[in-house]
Design a protein around this motif. Sequence first.
Motif, mmCIF file in Angstrom:
data_model
loop_
_atom_site.group_PDB
_atom_site.id
_atom_site.type_symbol
_atom_site.label_atom_id
_atom_site.label_comp_id
_atom_site.label_asym_id
_atom_site.label_seq_id
_atom_site.Cartn_x
_atom_site.Cartn_y
_atom_site.Cartn_z
ATOM 1 N N UNK A 36 0.866 -1.183 0.000
ATOM 2 C CA UNK A 36 0.000 0.000 0.000
ATOM 3 C C UNK A 36 0.896 1.225 0.000
ATOM 4 N N UNK A 37 1.134 1.738 -1.179
ATOM 5 C CA UNK A 37 2.033 2.884 -1.327
ATOM 6 C C UNK A 37 1.305 4.179 -0.984
ATOM 7 N N UNK A 38 2.085 5.218 -0.737
ATOM 8 C CA UNK A 38 1.525 6.517 -0.363
ATOM 9 C C UNK A 38 0.677 7.103 -1.498
ATOM 10 N N UNK A 39 0.965 6.710 -2.742
ATOM 11 C CA UNK A 39 0.178 7.191 -3.882
ATOM 12 C C UNK A 39 -1.192 6.541 -3.940
ATOM 13 N N UNK A 40 -1.334 5.380 -3.308
ATOM 14 C CA UNK A 40 -2.597 4.642 -3.323
ATOM 15 C C UNK A 40 -2.874 4.088 -1.923
ATOM 16 N N UNK A 41 -3.087 4.981 -0.935
ATOM 17 C CA UNK A 41 -3.305 4.502 0.429
ATOM 18 C C UNK A 41 -4.680 3.861 0.578
ATOM 19 N N UNK A 42 -4.900 3.220 1.711
ATOM 20 C CA UNK A 42 -6.162 2.523 1.966
ATOM 21 C C UNK A 42 -6.934 3.221 3.074
ATOM 22 N N UNK A 43 -8.217 3.450 2.825
ATOM 23 C CA UNK A 43 -9.088 3.959 3.873
ATOM 24 C C UNK A 43 -9.605 2.755 4.640
ATOM 25 N N UNK A 44 -9.474 2.802 5.965
ATOM 26 C CA UNK A 44 -9.823 1.641 6.782
ATOM 27 C C UNK A 44 -10.633 2.087 7.991
ATOM 28 N N UNK A 45 -11.647 1.307 8.317
ATOM 29 C CA UNK A 45 -12.452 1.524 9.511
ATOM 30 C C UNK A 45 -11.592 1.170 10.726
ATOM 31 N N UNK A 46 -11.610 2.006 11.749
ATOM 32 C CA UNK A 46 -10.755 1.757 12.915
ATOM 33 C C UNK A 46 -11.153 0.486 13.655
ATOM 34 N N UNK A 47 -12.375 -0.002 13.446
ATOM 35 C CA UNK A 47 -12.779 -1.270 14.071
ATOM 36 C C UNK A 47 -11.990 -2.439 13.511
ATOM 37 N N UNK A 48 -11.423 -2.272 12.327
ATOM 38 C CA UNK A 48 -10.683 -3.339 11.672
ATOM 39 C C UNK A 48 -9.174 -3.207 11.873
ATOM 40 N N UNK A 49 -8.773 -2.344 12.806
ATOM 41 C CA UNK A 49 -7.354 -2.120 13.065
ATOM 42 C C UNK A 49 -7.003 -2.422 14.507
ATOM 43 N N UNK A 50 -5.816 -2.971 14.703
ATOM 44 C CA UNK A 50 -5.266 -3.188 16.044
ATOM 45 C C UNK A 50 -4.243 -2.075 16.261
ATOM 46 N N UNK A 51 -4.514 -1.186 17.188
ATOM 47 C CA UNK A 51 -3.630 -0.060 17.450
ATOM 48 C C UNK A 51 -2.499 -0.486 18.378
ATOM 49 N N UNK A 52 -1.336 0.129 18.204
ATOM 50 C CA UNK A 52 -0.183 -0.157 19.037
ATOM 51 C C UNK A 52 0.260 1.128 19.730
ATOM 52 N N UNK A 53 1.213 0.988 20.632
ATOM 53 C CA UNK A 53 1.804 2.151 21.290
ATOM 54 C C UNK A 53 2.933 2.735 20.456
ATOM 55 N N UNK A 54 3.278 2.079 19.355
ATOM 56 C CA UNK A 54 4.408 2.488 18.515
ATOM 57 C C UNK A 54 4.014 3.636 17.593
ATOM 58 N N UNK A 55 4.961 4.531 17.368
ATOM 59 C CA UNK A 55 4.739 5.687 16.515
ATOM 60 C C UNK A 55 5.932 5.882 15.594
ATOM 61 N N UNK A 56 5.664 6.257 14.361
ATOM 62 C CA UNK A 56 6.719 6.560 13.406
ATOM 63 C C UNK A 56 6.940 8.074 13.399
#
Length: 93
Positions: A36-56
């Motif tokens: 998933x490149x920055x030119x074609x990112x993905x829109x995602x529902x937050x219910x379908x994501x596992x969040x972490x404490x990590x940050x870039x």
Amino acid sequence: MGRVVFSKTGRDGGKPFVIVQVVNERYVIICDGDTRKIENPKMKNIKHLQFTKMTSFEVIDYLNKGEIPDNHIIKKSLKRILERGESDGKEVW
């Protein structure tokens, strides 16, 4: 923005991504610099994501300057974060 997340569902299930934009309280835009490149990112529902404490922080720096980070920056940043062994600190948002 800049938060590292893991996809819980779909074809990309289990893969790490970086949030590059918050659309609203339910949706975010994610990319990984590889499939998933920055030119074609993905829109995602937050219910379908596992969040972490990590940050870039590299990605955050680019976004705060109003610049779009290159794919190799996102990919390298994700790899470095996950290699540090911090991926065990997952939390659900």
